[in-house]
Write an enzyme that holds these catalytic residues in place. Structure first.
Site, PDB file in Angstrom:
ATOM      1  N   PHE A  14       0.825  -1.207   0.000  1.00 42.70           N
ATOM      2  CA  PHE A  14       0.000   0.000   0.000  1.00 42.70           C
ATOM      3  C   PHE A  14       0.863   1.263   0.000  1.00 42.70           C
ATOM      4  O   PHE A  14       0.875   2.040  -0.974  1.00 42.70           O
ATOM      5  CB  PHE A  14      -0.944  -0.087   1.209  1.00 42.70           C
ATOM      6  CG  PHE A  14      -1.527   1.209   1.689  1.00 42.70           C
ATOM      7  CD1 PHE A  14      -2.087   2.116   0.791  1.00 42.70           C
ATOM      8  CD2 PHE A  14      -1.563   1.502   3.048  1.00 42.70           C
ATOM      9  CE1 PHE A  14      -2.647   3.305   1.238  1.00 42.70           C
ATOM     10  CE2 PHE A  14      -2.114   2.679   3.502  1.00 42.70           C
ATOM     11  CZ  PHE A  14      -2.651   3.588   2.603  1.00 42.70           C
ATOM     12  N   TYR A  37       4.989  -7.003  17.825  1.00 37.04           N
ATOM     13  CA  TYR A  37       5.104  -6.052  16.707  1.00 37.04           C
ATOM     14  C   TYR A  37       5.746  -4.751  17.184  1.00 37.04           C
ATOM     15  O   TYR A  37       6.725  -4.258  16.598  1.00 37.04           O
ATOM     16  CB  TYR A  37       3.711  -5.778  16.137  1.00 37.04           C
ATOM     17  CG  TYR A  37       3.659  -4.710  15.086  1.00 37.04           C
ATOM     18  CD1 TYR A  37       4.095  -4.966  13.795  1.00 37.04           C
ATOM     19  CD2 TYR A  37       3.159  -3.431  15.377  1.00 37.04           C
ATOM     20  CE1 TYR A  37       4.033  -3.976  12.810  1.00 37.04           C
ATOM     21  CE2 TYR A  37       3.094  -2.454  14.404  1.00 37.04           C
ATOM     22  CZ  TYR A  37       3.532  -2.717  13.130  1.00 37.04           C
ATOM     23  OH  TYR A  37       3.479  -1.745  12.159  1.00 37.04           O
ATOM     24  N   GLY A  91      -6.973  -4.815  24.496  1.00 36.48           N
ATOM     25  CA  GLY A  91      -5.628  -4.220  24.469  1.00 36.48           C
ATOM     26  C   GLY A  91      -5.478  -3.055  23.512  1.00 36.48           C
ATOM     27  O   GLY A  91      -4.371  -2.634  23.189  1.00 36.48           O
ATOM     28  N   GLU A  92      -6.605  -2.544  23.065  1.00 40.65           N
ATOM     29  CA  GLU A  92      -6.546  -1.500  22.054  1.00 40.65           C
ATOM     30  C   GLU A  92      -6.304  -0.116  22.668  1.00 40.65           C
ATOM     31  O   GLU A  92      -6.719   0.161  23.783  1.00 40.65           O
ATOM     32  CB  GLU A  92      -7.872  -1.579  21.328  1.00 40.65           C
ATOM     33  CG  GLU A  92      -8.313  -0.351  20.726  1.00 40.65           C
ATOM     34  CD  GLU A  92      -9.189  -0.606  19.508  1.00 40.65           C
ATOM     35  OE1 GLU A  92      -8.911  -1.510  18.729  1.00 40.65           O
ATOM     36  OE2 GLU A  92     -10.152   0.123  19.396  1.00 40.65           O
TER      37      GLU A  92
HETATM   38  C1  UD1 Z   1      -2.967   0.857  13.856  1.00 37.76           C
HETATM   39  C2  UD1 Z   1      -2.187   0.104  12.809  1.00 37.76           C
HETATM   40  C3  UD1 Z   1      -1.236  -0.846  13.410  1.00 37.76           C
HETATM   41  C4  UD1 Z   1      -0.361  -0.103  14.376  1.00 37.76           C
HETATM   42  C5  UD1 Z   1      -1.217   0.606  15.415  1.00 37.76           C
HETATM   43  C6  UD1 Z   1      -0.351   1.448  16.296  1.00 37.76           C
HETATM   44  C7  UD1 Z   1      -3.398   0.003  10.762  1.00 37.76           C
HETATM   45  C8  UD1 Z   1      -4.200  -0.853   9.862  1.00 37.76           C
HETATM   46  N1  UD1 Z   1      -3.072  -0.562  11.931  1.00 37.76           N
HETATM   47  O1  UD1 Z   1      -3.888   0.042  14.552  1.00 37.76           O
HETATM   48  O2  UD1 Z   1      -0.418  -1.444  12.412  1.00 37.76           O
HETATM   49  O3  UD1 Z   1       0.497  -0.957  15.003  1.00 37.76           O
HETATM   50  O4  UD1 Z   1      -2.114   1.476  14.755  1.00 37.76           O
HETATM   51  O5  UD1 Z   1      -1.057   2.111  17.262  1.00 37.76           O
HETATM   52  O6  UD1 Z   1      -3.043   1.112  10.444  1.00 37.76           O
HETATM   53  N2  UD1 Z   1     -12.226  -0.708  14.004  1.00 37.76           N
HETATM   54  C9  UD1 Z   1     -13.586  -0.945  13.947  1.00 37.76           C
HETATM   55  N3  UD1 Z   1     -14.066  -1.793  12.989  1.00 37.76           N
HETATM   56  C10 UD1 Z   1     -13.259  -2.411  12.079  1.00 37.76           C
HETATM   57  C11 UD1 Z   1     -11.862  -2.146  12.140  1.00 37.76           C
HETATM   58  C12 UD1 Z   1     -11.388  -1.295  13.119  1.00 37.76           C
HETATM   59  O7  UD1 Z   1     -14.365  -0.425  14.743  1.00 37.76           O
HETATM   60  O8  UD1 Z   1     -13.758  -3.164  11.234  1.00 37.76           O
HETATM   61  C13 UD1 Z   1     -11.723   0.220  15.028  1.00 37.76           C
HETATM   62  C14 UD1 Z   1     -10.634  -0.400  15.875  1.00 37.76           C
HETATM   63  O9  UD1 Z   1     -11.172  -1.142  16.926  1.00 37.76           O
HETATM   64  C15 UD1 Z   1      -9.862   0.839  16.298  1.00 37.76           C
HETATM   65  C16 UD1 Z   1     -10.002   1.797  15.127  1.00 37.76           C
HETATM   66  O10 UD1 Z   1     -11.100   1.312  14.374  1.00 37.76           O
HETATM   67  O11 UD1 Z   1     -10.452   1.416  17.428  1.00 37.76           O
HETATM   68  C17 UD1 Z   1      -8.775   1.838  14.263  1.00 37.76           C
HETATM   69  O12 UD1 Z   1      -8.421   0.509  13.935  1.00 37.76           O
HETATM   70  P1  UD1 Z   1      -7.246   0.138  12.924  1.00 37.76           P
HETATM   71  O13 UD1 Z   1      -7.454   0.814  11.639  1.00 37.76           O
HETATM   72  O14 UD1 Z   1      -7.126  -1.345  12.921  1.00 37.76           O
HETATM   73  O15 UD1 Z   1      -5.962   0.820  13.527  1.00 37.76           O
HETATM   74  P2  UD1 Z   1      -5.250   0.707  14.958  1.00 37.76           P
HETATM   75  O16 UD1 Z   1      -5.969  -0.159  15.884  1.00 37.76           O
HETATM   76  O17 UD1 Z   1      -5.017   2.111  15.382  1.00 37.76           O
END
Ligand code: UD1
Length: 307
Positions: A11, A145, A273-274
């Site tokens: 990407f 990671y 753990g988010e």
């Molecule tokens: C991101 C990075 C990860 C990095 C981390 C560092 C991406 C894809 N991931 O994770 O590599 O290590 O930051 O902090 O850039 N969500 C939903 N529904 C979905 C998908 C996601 O509600 O279908 C929510 C997630 O729970 C989260 C938010 O959207 O709260 C962002 O999720 P995501 O894009 O996966 O990124 P990070 O969790 O920040």
């Protein structure tokens, strides 16, 4: 001038390749297509593609010798926290060992390079409460990671200082834009959302949508990387972000406005753990001359237009 881009079919990597070619560089891509896709790369005489794994040490040494790149951009990675928890040994090889070996080879063979840029992640900051994150904020890498990214940063900078190699590290926040693959449940939320709007299927929202992220459009990311390259800065770490904190609920509203479509939402429990809140301080980048070109609204609108 020649650049080596590992992960160049991915990407962010493929956007970087486009930019480097526009700037008149020849580009060598190494990608094993584990996350990347050849469709992301147009065939061009300036771009040579090797379908290989960066963990193949012999191959990587041979490429460095044969191609003698001026710039090295290390973007190859297993970019999933969840994957690193399931397969810590395998992801460690890509996210740490492959980079370390390349540095060691550069040191031993006295390769002359103009810049070695390693791509790290906001994950290194972990869940500590200080916001916005500055490059000198405390770190708390907790997943394999994040630990790999942080440890590799340290090696990249130490090798730079100790052996006089012009190295630099960048920490990506939440990058979005065309070519981001929505296929995995751990794909970036904006690629998943875009796909949901396009296919008119429901979006699963983890938590209550008040969690925040710093979303940065891939074109601004490339601008930032190129600025770091052309400024010749070395032995430094830079956040690459928008510097704006946005909640998922705000994103949903903004994106509904842009698409003119309504989204069905399934609510699910928050991910374990988010990180609850994330936003970067980007003063260091701005002091280098960075000017954000894409607000979230503009970036999303362009992303949607191309879908
Ligand atoms: C991101 C990075 C990860 C990095 C981390 C560092 C991406 C894809 N991931 O994770 O590599 O290590 O930051 O902090 O850039 N969500 C939903 N529904 C979905 C998908 C996601 O509600 O279908 C929510 C997630 O729970 C989260 C938010 O959207 O709260 C962002 O999720 P995501 O894009 O996966 O990124 P990070 O969790 O920040």
């Amino acid at each position: 001038m020649k650049a080596l881009v590992t992960g160049g079919a991915g990407f962010i990597g493929s956007h970087l390749v486009d930019h480097l070619v526009e700037q008149g560089l020849d580009v060598v891509v190494v990608d094993n297509l584990s996350m990347g896709d050849l469709h992301n790369l147009r065939q061009r005489p300036e771009v040579k593609v090797y379908l290989e794994d960066v963990c193949n040490e012999k191959f990587m040494q041979q490429i460095l010798q044969e191609e003698q790149p001026d710039y090295i951009y290390f973007l190859a990675a297993v970019a999933s926290v969840a994957d690193s928890i399931e397969r810590p040994a395998e992801t460690h090889m890509v996210n740490h060992t492959a980079v370390f070996r390349m540095l060691e080879y550069i040191r031993r063979s006295h390769l002359e390079i103009k810049q070695f840029l390693f791509t790290s992640s906001a994950a290194v900051y972990g869940n500590l409460p200080e916001l916005p994150k500055r490059e000198d904020s405390r770190v708390d890498p907790v997943s394999p990671y994040a630990i790999d990214k942080y440890a590799t940063e340290r090696f990249v900078l130490a090798y730079g200082e100790l052996y006089d190699i012009p190295t630099v590290c960048v920490r990506f926040f939440n990058v979005y834009g065309p070519r981001q693959n929505p296929a995995s449940p751990y794909s970036g939320v904006l690629s998943i959302l875009t796909d949901c709007f396009k296919q008119q299927r429901p979006f699963t929202l983890y938590g209550d949508g008040t969690q925040t992220r710093d979303f940065v459009y891939v074109k601004d990311v490339i601008q930032a990387i190129w600025l770091i390259t052309t400024s010749g800065v070395k032995h430094e770490v830079f956040n690459i972000a928008n510097g704006v904190e946005t909640s998922l609920n705000d994103i949903l509203d903004t994106y509904e406005d842009i698409t003119g479509r309504e989204l069905a939402i399934n609510f699910a429990a928050g991910r374990l753990g988010e990180v609850k809140r994330s936003v970067a301080n980007i003063d260091k980048l701005v002091n280098l001359g960075y000017q954000r070109n894409w607000s979230l609204k503009q970036g999303l609108a362009q992303y949607w237009e191309g879908v």
